[in-house]
Design an enzyme around this catalytic site. Structure first.
Site, PDB file in Angstrom:
ATOM      1  N   SER A  39       0.799  -1.220   0.000  1.00 18.92           N
ATOM      2  CA  SER A  39       0.000   0.000   0.000  1.00 18.92           C
ATOM      3  C   SER A  39       0.835   1.275   0.000  1.00 18.92           C
ATOM      4  O   SER A  39       0.326   2.343  -0.349  1.00 18.92           O
ATOM      5  CB  SER A  39      -0.973   0.006   1.180  1.00 18.92           C
ATOM      6  OG  SER A  39      -0.291  -0.048   2.406  1.00 18.92           O
TER       7      SER A  39
ATOM      8  N   HIS B  40       2.528   4.447   4.693  1.00 26.68           N
ATOM      9  CA  HIS B  40       1.617   5.179   3.808  1.00 26.68           C
ATOM     10  C   HIS B  40       2.160   6.574   3.502  1.00 26.68           C
ATOM     11  O   HIS B  40       2.086   7.040   2.363  1.00 26.68           O
ATOM     12  CB  HIS B  40       0.242   5.283   4.466  1.00 26.68           C
ATOM     13  CG  HIS B  40      -0.431   3.963   4.644  1.00 26.68           C
ATOM     14  ND1 HIS B  40      -1.502   3.769   5.487  1.00 26.68           N
ATOM     15  CD2 HIS B  40      -0.176   2.734   4.089  1.00 26.68           C
ATOM     16  CE1 HIS B  40      -1.887   2.513   5.444  1.00 26.68           C
ATOM     17  NE2 HIS B  40      -1.092   1.863   4.606  1.00 26.68           N
TER      18      HIS B  40
END
Length: 314
Positions: free
Chosen positions: A144, A195
């Site tokens: 991610s 992230h």
């Protein structure tokens, strides 16, 4: 290489269902290959997860640099894989068609490596500034970070658009930051630094020097050596070509196709939210599994189980 224990992987089955809904022939080749690689490594991990995850201690201090290459393409469980690969599917459908398969593959490779480097730099900096060694042993795994970088890139191509985040329509230029905060609030065990690293890499490409550096390096590589001015894109009829400068990537004109057949007119975020609701409903409301965008906490290795009690996924 190890085989994952046999069992019913509901997230994996749901991922296959999403791909079939899109139509496997509609998925561009690099996107499809990336998803296939992640599925293969999920079913056949090269090593146990705690030998693959990324941390300052394991990479910088113990010099286990191979984790930079391996950690983005491994996932801790089937739901971790599902959420990341569905997001990859929708991003690939738009970005690979816009940029071309060669350049998109190049971006995936660079972003996969660079998000890990930025993640390590963030964790090391925080550990030194706060004098908290635990930030050096936090171990992250998953794709991610790359997805956040791709999201920055996607939003950059649609600056006037809006993103639906939990029912709120956020301007694209702020969407990544809102999503970063919302995911961490909803599931604090996710890797905030992982992230954030993805967003930073995306900004390095869209606003910083990364794109120019990649273009300069690509000029040395034998990409499209048979015709350096011809870029290729992909549709479900195969490869097509058009003449332009290799690095002047403007949207090409393609045959209109009605993707609402399989997206029902929803955006990527709405698709994910709907799939999540359906998957949770299929699970009968069981609450002991991983929460939305959330991931279980595991130790970096068995010998540190009592000392280290956090394992991030991103």
């Amino acid at each position: 290489m190890q085989r994952r224990a046999r069992g019913f992987h509901q997230g994996l089955l749901l991922l296959f269902f999403q791909i079939m809904q899109v139509g496997i022939t509609n998925v561009p080749p690099v996107t499809l290959a990336c998803i296939a690689l992640n599925i293969w490594l999920f079913l056949n991990p090269l090593k146990p997860i705690y030998w693959l995850c990324l941390s300052v201690e394991s990479c910088y201090e113990k010099k286990d640099w191979q984790r930079l290459l391996l950690s983005p393409f491994h996932h801790a469980d089937d739901w971790h894989l599902y959420f990341n690969m569905v997001s990859m599917l929708w991003k690939g459908l738009t970005l690979e068609r816009r940029l071309g398969s060669f350049w998109f593959a190049y971006i995936i490779a660079v972003f996969s490596l660079l998000t890990g480097v930025v993640y390590l730099a963030l964790e090391y900096t925080v550990a030194e500034l706060l004098d908290q060694r635990e930030f050096k042993v936090y171990c992250a795994i998953g794709f991610s970070g790359v997805l956040f970088a791709l999201k920055v890139l996607s939003n950059n191509y649609n600056p006037g658009g809006h993103t639906n985040i939990m029912g709120m329509y956020i301007p694209n230029k702020y969407a990544c930051w809102v999503e970063l905060v919302m995911i961490h609030l909803l599931s604090p065990r996710t890797s905030f630094a992982g992230h954030l690293a993805g967003i930073i890499v995306g900004l390095m490409y869209t606003l910083g020097p990364l794109k120019m550096i990649m273009e300069a390096c690509a000029g040395i590589l034998p990409l499209n050596a048979h015709n350096p001015r011809q870029q290729h894109y992909y549709n479900n009829m195969g490869y097509s070509g058009y003449q332009e400068n290799l690095f002047d990537r403007q949207p090409y004109q393609e045959i209109p196709r009605n993707y609402d057949i399989y997206t029902a007119g929803f955006t990527e975020e709405e698709q994910l939210e709907r799939a999540l609701r359906n998957s949770l409903r299929d699970r009968g409301g069981v609450s002991n599994g991983p929460p939305p965008y959330g991931f279980n906490i595991h130790p970096e290795d068995e010998m540190r189980r009592q000392r280290l009690n956090r394992f991030d996924r991103h």
